[in-house]
Design a protein around this motif. Structure first.
Motif: not given
Length: 682
Positions: A238-242, A244-260, A271-274
């Protein structure tokens, strides 16, 4: 004071390094190739083979990819690329990296750049060394870095890739590299894992073991599958573009969002991809080193490679993601939008599957499984392309500070000369004049490259006949000097430019003062010879103009009669005949005051016309001037005063020495005699 000023500016080195011109670039292109024509205004040139046919492109990296180094300035390199996208040569032009300037020296850097020769832009080039036993099986092509300078060579590598891919996209594939889109940080929409899947916002690649066996079927690796779990797919990615904040919030926990968010603040162009791999592939080899290029993945866009790099983040997934993904292999990759990557356009991620055949020295074989990806445009902001300026407007914008300073200087100089009696009457007039001339040499000449030349006159003359005077618009600095010279031409004749604004003329004046400091004799040709030498300039001017029309291919060569290009533009860095010609005239000026200006200068010959067109006689005269007083004529270093006391404005350089004498009651003979008569008793 003024003696020190003379020595300082006479011995000063070059103050300005001009951008690469054809003359600078051509010697860097080695046989069997030669430099062709400029193909755009960003420093890209065509490359010709020995037969004159098109062979590729030549370009500097700094104008195309100004990625700042540790010094804050880009590393500038020259790249030669053939029509198939292979590097013919990469060489260093200029760099200010501290590790190479004052540490290792440039030799290791130049050796690093030699590794590009023969490689193709279609190869995934990576700086570093392959790791692990299976490293040689990776699709990556590894370039040896430089110990203690890893970051600097990586910046150089990215600059080369960015510039080369920009040229390849535009010139070889017709894909214009517009401004890279940026994630819209303000865009928000409620998304969760199910909606991501339904809207196709998650790329998915699933490869079962039968598909893997089919890919290796018919090869020597067909039976080397190893121990795979038949209950699990070989690849379940699975590949997700991180970005856009809306996409990142849908797949990552808060600690990882802060790191992003921290990574985005440090590297806003990444451009970061999960990547979540729930199969048995594992994304990378067991020997993978974090924060390097992954060894089992490559990516392309428009058929050209993209530079992948591990972001060194251990992501935690949001709680609502499926439990099967929580314990899967996870990785965050980054791609640099400065290198031309556009997440809103289709691109492809390839996973490499490797099998080894043999026991002692196993032979590696590989197959690839592609995944097409594209993030919708609505999550991004695409900057409007900058409005394309005309060459003149672009040049004005690039040199705005210089133009403002020049305009201010010219305005002050004109005001000072309009009040010439006050200027000449200053007790420190000579130091003030020398300071002005020093500014002309340093700023107008060496820095601004504002040395006027007969070459421009020849180009204008041809343009008036053939049409087109665009040549004047590419140098607003020189055009402003021409405008000031034209205004001075009408007001004062030749004196404003020749006496105050000509950098080479100012150098000659400094040379003459230096001759006085060295107690060299002052030589003046006999009057008859001096009058004859005045004709050498007009003859040279006529010959140059005739050449410009009759044999224009030789015009630039004949124009070397002017030493301006050698002394001011090239700072004497030319073959010895040219350097000797220019230096010789400075040596002559040490004993014969401004000899070139007063004899052979074709531009000065043209400026003499100003002596006839000036609006008025600016130099004050008295009835006694010339009869009986000859002081001004004797003191005139230019021989511009006739025995009758009249000013020959076609030969006057507006030095104001005679004005100083005229207005000084202690120097002007008629005023001295009048004062004596006034003191006599009646």
């Amino acid at each position: 004071m003024w003696r020190a000023l003379i020595l300082l500016f006479f011995l000063a080195g070059p103050l300005y390094a001009a951008p690469l011109t054809r003359a600078d670039l051509a010697p860097m292109v080695l046989a069997p190739y030669e430099l062709g024509e400029a193909v755009n205004d960003r420093g890209v040139w065509s490359l010709r083979n020995s037969g004159g046919g098109e062979a590729g492109y030549v370009f500097e990296t700094a104008p195309l990819a100004p990625l700042p180094g540790f010094s804050g300035a880009p590393i500038n390199m020259l790249v030669m690329l053939d029509l198939e996208g292979r590097f013919l040569n990469v060489r260093l032009i200029a760099q200010n990296e501290p590790i190479f300037v004052s540490g290792l020296g440039e030799a290791p850097f130049r050796a690093f750049l030699e590794q590009y020769r023969g490689h193709s832009i279609n190869e995934p080039l990576v700086v570093g060394t392959p790791y692990g036993a299976g490293g040689a099986a990776s699709d990556n092509v590894y370039l040896d870095g430089v110990t203690k300078a890893t970051a600097s060579v990586r910046i150089a590598h990215e600059s080369i890739l960015a510039a080369t891919l920009a040229v390849a996209r535009e010139k070889m594939q017709g894909v214009g590299a517009g401004p890279a889109p940026e994630p819209d940080l303000a865009h928000d929409e409620p998304l969760e894992w199910r909606s991501l899947i339904e809207q196709g916002l998650v790329g998915r690649l699933r490869v079962a073991e039968p598909a893997l066996d089919a890919a290796f079927k018919g090869t020597k690796w067909a039976d080397d599958g190893g121990d795979l779990d038949p209950a699990r797919p070989y690849i379940d990615l699975y590949v997700i573009d991180l970005g856009p904040p809306a996409l990142a919030r849908a797949v990552l926990a808060q600690d990882s969002l802060d790191e992003i968010a921290d990574v985005r603040a440090r590297a806003p162009d990444d451009e970061l991809y999960l990547l979540i791999e729930a199969g048995q592939h594992g994304l990378v080899s067991p020997d993978f080193v974090r924060n390097t290029a992954p060894d089992r993945m490559t990516a392309t866009q428009d058929g050209l490679p993209l530079a992948l790099r591990d972001a060194d983040i251990l992501p935690e997934l949001a709680e609502d993601l499926p439990a099967s993904l929580q314990d899967a292999t996870k990785m965050v990759l980054r791609l640099d939008r400065r290198l031309g990557f556009d997440p809103t356009r289709p691109w492809e991620l390839n996973l490499q599957a490797i099998r080894l055949h043999g026991m002692l020295m196993p032979e590696a074989g590989s197959v690839h499984f592609p995944l097409g990806l594209q993030t919708p445009e609505r999550f991004f902001l695409r900057p409007s392309p900058p409005e394309r300026l005309s060459p003149f407007a672009e040049a004005v914008r690039n040199r705005a500070p210089d133009l403002w300073l020049l305009a201010g200087f010219l305005a002050l100089l004109m005001v000072a000369l309009l009040a010439q009696s006050r200027l000449a009457g200053l007790r420190a007039y000579t130091p003030v004049r020398l300071a002005i001339l020093a500014f002309v040499v340093g700023f107008v000449g060496f820095w601004g490259q504002g040395q006027l030349s007969i070459v421009t006159v020849m180009a204008v003359a041809r343009g008036l006949v053939a049409g087109g005077l665009e040549v004047l618009l590419y140098d607003p600095f020189g055009l402003l000097v021409w405008a000031a010279a034209g205004a001075g031409f009408v007001l004062w004749g030749r004196g404003f430019f020749c006496g105050w604004l000509c950098p080479f003329g100012a150098l000659q004046e400094f040379a003459h003062h230096l001759g006085r400091l060295l107690h060299l004799p002052r030589i003046e040709p006999p009057p008859s010879l001096a009058r004859a030498l005045l004709w050498s300039g007009p003859v040279a001017l006529a010959g140059l103009l005739a050449t410009a029309f009759v044999a224009p291919q030789h015009a630039e060569t004949i124009a070397e009669i002017e030493p301006f290009k050698t002394a001011i533009t090239m700072h004497f860095a030319r073959p010895w005949p040219y350097a000797l010609w220019a230096a010789g005239w400075l040596l002559v000026s040490m004993v014969w005051f401004k000899g070139f200006c007063r004899s052979l200068c074709p531009l000065g010959a043209m400026m003499r016309i100003g002596g006839l067109l000036r609006l008025r006689q600016w130099i004050p005269r008295r009835p006694e001037c010339g009869s009986p007083c000859q002081l001004c004529r004797v003191r005139c270093a230019y021989g511009a005063i006739s025995p009758q006391g009249k000013i020959r404005y076609s030969e006057c350089f507006q030095c104001l020495d005679c004005v100083k004498i005229h207005d000084d009651p202690t120097l002007c003979v008629p005023l001295v005699l009048e004062a004596k008569r006034a003191r006599r008793p009646s």
